[in-house]
Write a protein that holds these residues in place. Sequence first.
Motif, short mmCIF file in Angstrom:
data_model
loop_
_atom_site.label_atom_id
_atom_site.label_comp_id
_atom_site.label_asym_id
_atom_site.label_seq_id
_atom_site.Cartn_x
_atom_site.Cartn_y
_atom_site.Cartn_z
N TYR A 32 0.81 -1.22 0.00
CA TYR A 32 0.00 0.00 0.00
C TYR A 32 0.84 1.27 0.00
O TYR A 32 0.51 2.24 0.64
N GLY A 33 1.94 1.25 -0.72
CA GLY A 33 2.79 2.42 -0.86
C GLY A 33 3.94 2.49 0.11
O GLY A 33 4.83 3.30 -0.04
N LYS A 74 -0.82 4.29 1.64
CA LYS A 74 -1.98 4.94 1.02
C LYS A 74 -3.26 4.52 1.74
O LYS A 74 -3.84 3.48 1.45
N ILE A 75 -3.69 5.35 2.67
CA ILE A 75 -4.78 5.00 3.59
C ILE A 75 -6.07 4.61 2.88
O ILE A 75 -6.74 3.67 3.28
N THR A 77 -6.52 3.15 0.16
CA THR A 77 -6.44 1.92 -0.63
C THR A 77 -6.32 0.66 0.23
O THR A 77 -6.24 -0.44 -0.31
N ILE A 78 -6.29 0.82 1.54
CA ILE A 78 -6.14 -0.34 2.42
C ILE A 78 -7.50 -1.02 2.59
O ILE A 78 -8.43 -0.43 3.15
N PRO A 79 -7.63 -2.23 2.11
CA PRO A 79 -8.92 -2.92 2.18
C PRO A 79 -9.41 -3.10 3.62
O PRO A 79 -8.64 -3.52 4.49
N GLY A 80 -10.67 -2.76 3.85
CA GLY A 80 -11.28 -2.97 5.15
C GLY A 80 -10.81 -2.03 6.24
O GLY A 80 -11.13 -2.24 7.42
N PHE A 81 -10.05 -1.00 5.90
CA PHE A 81 -9.51 -0.11 6.93
C PHE A 81 -10.61 0.74 7.58
O PHE A 81 -10.57 1.01 8.77
N PHE A 82 -11.58 1.17 6.81
CA PHE A 82 -12.65 2.01 7.34
C PHE A 82 -13.76 1.11 7.90
O PHE A 82 -14.77 0.88 7.27
N ASN A 83 -13.50 0.60 9.09
CA ASN A 83 -14.35 -0.41 9.70
C ASN A 83 -14.93 0.01 11.05
O ASN A 83 -15.34 -0.82 11.84
N GLY A 84 -14.93 1.30 11.32
CA GLY A 84 -15.47 1.79 12.59
C GLY A 84 -14.68 2.98 13.09
O GLY A 84 -13.69 3.40 12.48
N GLU A 85 -15.12 3.53 14.22
CA GLU A 85 -14.45 4.70 14.78
C GLU A 85 -13.09 4.31 15.35
O GLU A 85 -12.96 3.33 16.08
N GLU A 114 -13.55 7.18 3.49
CA GLU A 114 -12.23 7.65 3.04
C GLU A 114 -11.70 8.59 4.11
O GLU A 114 -12.44 9.05 4.98
N PHE A 115 -10.40 8.87 4.04
CA PHE A 115 -9.76 9.70 5.06
C PHE A 115 -10.11 11.16 4.88
O PHE A 115 -10.00 11.71 3.79
N THR A 116 -10.56 11.77 5.97
CA THR A 116 -10.75 13.22 6.05
C THR A 116 -9.97 13.70 7.27
O THR A 116 -9.78 12.94 8.23
N TYR A 117 -9.55 14.92 7.25
CA TYR A 117 -8.65 15.43 8.29
C TYR A 117 -9.43 15.96 9.49
O TYR A 117 -9.69 17.15 9.59
#
Length: 126
Positions: A32-33, A74-75, A77-85, A114-117
């Motif tokens: 992932y980069g 590359k945040i 593009t990481i599969p399953g990374f956005f899986n909760g708080e 997706e990533f937001t700041y």
Amino acid sequence: MKDHNKKTKWIERFKEDNDYRHLRFKQLDMGYGGYPPYELDSDLIDITTLEVFRYIERDRIPLFVGSQSGIYPKIDTIPGFFNGEKIIGVLAKSLLSGNIAGLTLYRISAKDKEFTYKEIIHYKNI
């Protein structure tokens, strides 16, 4: 505590923070980069597999390195990374000079895809 140089002054500030000093970091072992080179006390970080990197843990958070070229790994593009708080750490580093500006903790909401700041706190390196 180790004596830190001007490249790692942010570590002292992080370790002095009563709210977050208990945290350790997780670095993804590959893909992932990848990561640009950086310094971090080995007592603060664990190298993990993708599966462990994605886990939401109370005392360990994913670490990324942000530069003028983006955030690594590359945040988005990481599969399953956005899986909760969760909280993540982003170490700000110049790829040209090698200087580290500091560490910022960000919150990822349960609904994010997706990533937001969403900054929680920044530990300056000066």
